[in-house]
Enzyme design. Structure first.
Site, PDB file in Angstrom:
ATOM      1  N   ARG A   1       0.851  -1.206   0.000  1.00 33.19           N
ATOM      2  CA  ARG A   1       0.000   0.000   0.000  1.00 33.19           C
ATOM      3  C   ARG A   1       0.879   1.246   0.000  1.00 33.19           C
ATOM      4  O   ARG A   1       2.035   1.209   0.431  1.00 33.19           O
ATOM      5  CB  ARG A   1      -0.851   0.031   1.269  1.00 33.19           C
ATOM      6  CG  ARG A   1      -1.955  -1.010   1.279  1.00 33.19           C
ATOM      7  CD  ARG A   1      -2.719  -0.962   2.593  1.00 33.19           C
ATOM      8  NE  ARG A   1      -3.178   0.370   2.891  1.00 33.19           N
ATOM      9  CZ  ARG A   1      -3.279   0.884   4.117  1.00 33.19           C
ATOM     10  NH1 ARG A   1      -2.953   0.167   5.163  1.00 33.19           N
ATOM     11  NH2 ARG A   1      -3.702   2.109   4.297  1.00 33.19           N
ATOM     12  N   GLY A   2       0.305   2.346  -0.456  1.00 35.04           N
ATOM     13  CA  GLY A   2       0.948   3.654  -0.334  1.00 35.04           C
ATOM     14  C   GLY A   2       2.325   3.709  -0.967  1.00 35.04           C
ATOM     15  O   GLY A   2       2.549   3.195  -2.070  1.00 35.04           O
TER      16      GLY A   2
ATOM     17  N   TYR B   1       6.321   9.780  16.672  1.00 33.03           N
ATOM     18  CA  TYR B   1       6.715   9.486  15.285  1.00 33.03           C
ATOM     19  C   TYR B   1       8.020  10.201  14.926  1.00 33.03           C
ATOM     20  O   TYR B   1       8.911   9.619  14.307  1.00 33.03           O
ATOM     21  CB  TYR B   1       5.573   9.934  14.376  1.00 33.03           C
ATOM     22  CG  TYR B   1       5.696   9.636  12.906  1.00 33.03           C
ATOM     23  CD1 TYR B   1       5.376   8.382  12.399  1.00 33.03           C
ATOM     24  CD2 TYR B   1       6.080  10.618  12.002  1.00 33.03           C
ATOM     25  CE1 TYR B   1       5.436   8.125  11.033  1.00 33.03           C
ATOM     26  CE2 TYR B   1       6.143  10.372  10.638  1.00 33.03           C
ATOM     27  CZ  TYR B   1       5.822   9.121  10.157  1.00 33.03           C
ATOM     28  OH  TYR B   1       5.874   8.873   8.805  1.00 33.03           O
TER      29      TYR B   1
HETATM   30  N1  CAA Z   1       1.517  24.407  15.447  1.00 34.32           N
HETATM   31  C1  CAA Z   1       0.962  25.025  16.514  1.00 34.32           C
HETATM   32  N2  CAA Z   1      -0.242  24.709  17.013  1.00 34.32           N
HETATM   33  C2  CAA Z   1      -0.925  23.736  16.406  1.00 34.32           C
HETATM   34  C3  CAA Z   1      -0.413  23.029  15.291  1.00 34.32           C
HETATM   35  C4  CAA Z   1       0.855  23.421  14.810  1.00 34.32           C
HETATM   36  N3  CAA Z   1       1.420  22.811  13.747  1.00 34.32           N
HETATM   37  N4  CAA Z   1      -1.302  22.089  14.927  1.00 34.32           N
HETATM   38  C5  CAA Z   1      -2.345  22.185  15.784  1.00 34.32           C
HETATM   39  N5  CAA Z   1      -2.112  23.189  16.662  1.00 34.32           N
HETATM   40  C6  CAA Z   1      -2.979  23.630  17.734  1.00 34.32           C
HETATM   41  C7  CAA Z   1      -4.369  24.040  17.249  1.00 34.32           C
HETATM   42  O1  CAA Z   1      -4.353  25.357  16.766  1.00 34.32           O
HETATM   43  C8  CAA Z   1      -5.188  23.909  18.518  1.00 34.32           C
HETATM   44  O2  CAA Z   1      -4.949  25.005  19.334  1.00 34.32           O
HETATM   45  P1  CAA Z   1      -6.111  25.616  20.267  1.00 34.32           P
HETATM   46  O3  CAA Z   1      -6.499  24.518  21.212  1.00 34.32           O
HETATM   47  O4  CAA Z   1      -5.450  26.768  20.957  1.00 34.32           O
HETATM   48  O5  CAA Z   1      -7.215  25.994  19.332  1.00 34.32           O
HETATM   49  C9  CAA Z   1      -4.542  22.670  19.159  1.00 34.32           C
HETATM   50  O6  CAA Z   1      -3.235  22.551  18.610  1.00 34.32           O
HETATM   51  C10 CAA Z   1      -5.294  21.391  18.818  1.00 34.32           C
HETATM   52  O7  CAA Z   1      -5.414  20.706  19.959  1.00 34.32           O
HETATM   53  P2  CAA Z   1      -6.421  19.456  20.074  1.00 34.32           P
HETATM   54  O8  CAA Z   1      -6.529  19.143  21.524  1.00 34.32           O
HETATM   55  O9  CAA Z   1      -7.672  19.708  19.306  1.00 34.32           O
HETATM   56  O10 CAA Z   1      -5.733  18.348  19.232  1.00 34.32           O
HETATM   57  P3  CAA Z   1      -4.709  17.181  19.582  1.00 34.32           P
HETATM   58  O11 CAA Z   1      -3.926  17.401  20.831  1.00 34.32           O
HETATM   59  O12 CAA Z   1      -5.478  15.929  19.467  1.00 34.32           O
HETATM   60  O13 CAA Z   1      -3.702  17.316  18.369  1.00 34.32           O
HETATM   61  C11 CAA Z   1      -3.067  17.218  16.096  1.00 34.32           C
HETATM   62  C12 CAA Z   1      -4.130  17.656  17.074  1.00 34.32           C
HETATM   63  C13 CAA Z   1      -2.737  15.742  16.265  1.00 34.32           C
HETATM   64  C14 CAA Z   1      -1.802  18.019  16.313  1.00 34.32           C
HETATM   65  C15 CAA Z   1      -3.681  17.487  14.721  1.00 34.32           C
HETATM   66  O14 CAA Z   1      -3.710  18.865  14.503  1.00 34.32           O
HETATM   67  C16 CAA Z   1      -2.897  16.843  13.605  1.00 34.32           C
HETATM   68  O15 CAA Z   1      -3.106  15.691  13.284  1.00 34.32           O
HETATM   69  N6  CAA Z   1      -1.962  17.579  13.000  1.00 34.32           N
HETATM   70  C17 CAA Z   1      -1.149  17.075  11.925  1.00 34.32           C
HETATM   71  C18 CAA Z   1       0.001  16.246  12.435  1.00 34.32           C
HETATM   72  C19 CAA Z   1       0.793  15.764  11.256  1.00 34.32           C
HETATM   73  O16 CAA Z   1       1.354  16.557  10.499  1.00 34.32           O
HETATM   74  N7  CAA Z   1       0.841  14.463  11.069  1.00 34.32           N
HETATM   75  C20 CAA Z   1       1.504  13.935   9.926  1.00 34.32           C
HETATM   76  C21 CAA Z   1       0.777  12.700   9.487  1.00 34.32           C
HETATM   77  S1  CAA Z   1       1.366  12.160   7.890  1.00 34.32           S
HETATM   78  C22 CAA Z   1       2.802  11.450   8.237  1.00 34.32           C
HETATM   79  O17 CAA Z   1       3.211  11.274   9.330  1.00 34.32           O
HETATM   80  C23 CAA Z   1       3.606  11.031   7.054  1.00 34.32           C
HETATM   81  C24 CAA Z   1       4.896  11.729   7.045  1.00 34.32           C
HETATM   82  O18 CAA Z   1       5.916  11.111   7.358  1.00 34.32           O
HETATM   83  C25 CAA Z   1       4.979  13.129   6.577  1.00 34.32           C
END
Ligand code: CAA
Length: 241
Positions: A12-13, A147
């Site tokens: 996959r992927g 990760y």
């Molecule tokens: N920088 C600063 N603040 C951020 C942020 C960032 N990059 N992303 C989210 N936040 C903040 C939001 O603004 C929000 O703030 P407020 O509460 O003040 O509004 C808060 O974080 C979100 O908190 P939650 O409690 O709702 O969420 P959470 O603790 O469950 O986390 C998260 C949310 C997991 C960070 C979600 O935003 C997310 O999935 N982000 C993407 C993470 C990512 O890039 N993953 C990559 C997956 S793909 C991969 O991994 C393949 C690869 O190798 C590239």
């Protein structure tokens, strides 16, 4: 004689694109997978490769699975450690389970998969270990302490093993993809993903085939002087020194 390539998470992927490309380049390809057997079998048929089910985070299953591949296809010349998982969430709320699962599957697997094949590669004087890390192991990512730690660990593993293997014709390298158009990235919340794409100077997600092309080059004879390297493929989202 065709060389044998084993690709973990290879149905996959990004892994599927790697399996397809190595097959097209003339390798005998074994793709490991952990999930749905029916869809893996369909991929096997589609690509003309062999597929094997086991959990790369389990030492005994790796030993057994690798032995089966060797018995059916021959000694492994190219190992692509591609299988990986995410369990995103902020660290101050992260359970030990989310930490352990990511370290087990994404990092412990490098030991379980590489240890059984490295001696044969050294004895035969040829080998390619290609570890699929991530931009997020290079720069860190909000929501991915587990990760990012595992993916950065892969880079240290690679640098050390490359030195130990260099005199034996075995190269060890990392490919560090940026955000690639796969199910894993599609699982990122829409708002978060929009913000991420805005930070990619090339202006789009990468394609799995663009990672596979780099893996194919590292697997080839042309790449024999490249070892211990981290090959960044991320559309200039993060320019590592
Ligand atoms: N920088 C600063 N603040 C951020 C942020 C960032 N990059 N992303 C989210 N936040 C903040 C939001 O603004 C929000 O703030 P407020 O509460 O003040 O509004 C808060 O974080 C979100 O908190 P939650 O409690 O709702 O969420 P959470 O603790 O469950 O986390 C998260 C949310 C997991 C960070 C979600 O935003 C997310 O999935 N982000 C993407 C993470 C990512 O890039 N993953 C990559 C997956 S793909 C991969 O991994 C393949 C690869 O190798 C590239």
């Amino acid at each position: 004689m065709a060389r044998v390539a084993l690709v973990t998470g290879g149905t996959r992927g990004i892994g599927k694109a790697i399996s397809a490309r190595l097959k097209a380049d003339g390798f005998k390809v074994a793709a490991n997978y952990a999930g749905n057997t029916e869809s893996a079998e369909a991929t096997a048929k589609e690509l003309g490769i062999s597929v094997y089910k086991w959990d790369v985070g389990d030492e005994a299953q790796c030993a057994e699975g690798i032995a089966k591949v060797v018995a059916e296809l021959g000694p492994i010349d190219v190992l692509v450690n591609n299988a990986g998982i995410t369990r995103d969430g902020q660290f101050h709320k992260m359970s030990a389970e989310k930490w352990r699962e990511v370290i087990r599957v994404d990092l412990d697997s490098l030991f379980y998969m590489t240890r059984p094949v490295i001696e044969g590669m050294r004895d035969r004087g040829f080998g390619r270990i290609i570890n699929i890390s991530s931009i997020n192991g290079q720069k860190g990512q909000f929501g991915q302490v587990n990760y990012s730690a595992a993916k950065a660990g892969m880079i240290g593993f690679t640098k050390a093993l490359a030195q130990e293997s260099a005199a034996k014709g075995v190269t060890v390298n990392v490919v560090a993809p940026g955000y690639i158009d796969t199910d894993m990235v599609a699982a990122v919340p829409e708002d978060a993903l929009k913000k991420i794409i805005a930070t990619i100077p090339v202006g789009r997600l990468g394609k799995a085939e663009e990672i596979a092309a780099m893996v194919a080059f590292l697997a080839s004879d042309q790449a024999s002087f490249i070892t211990g390297a981290t090959m960044t493929v991320n559309g200039a989202q993060y320019i590592a020194g």
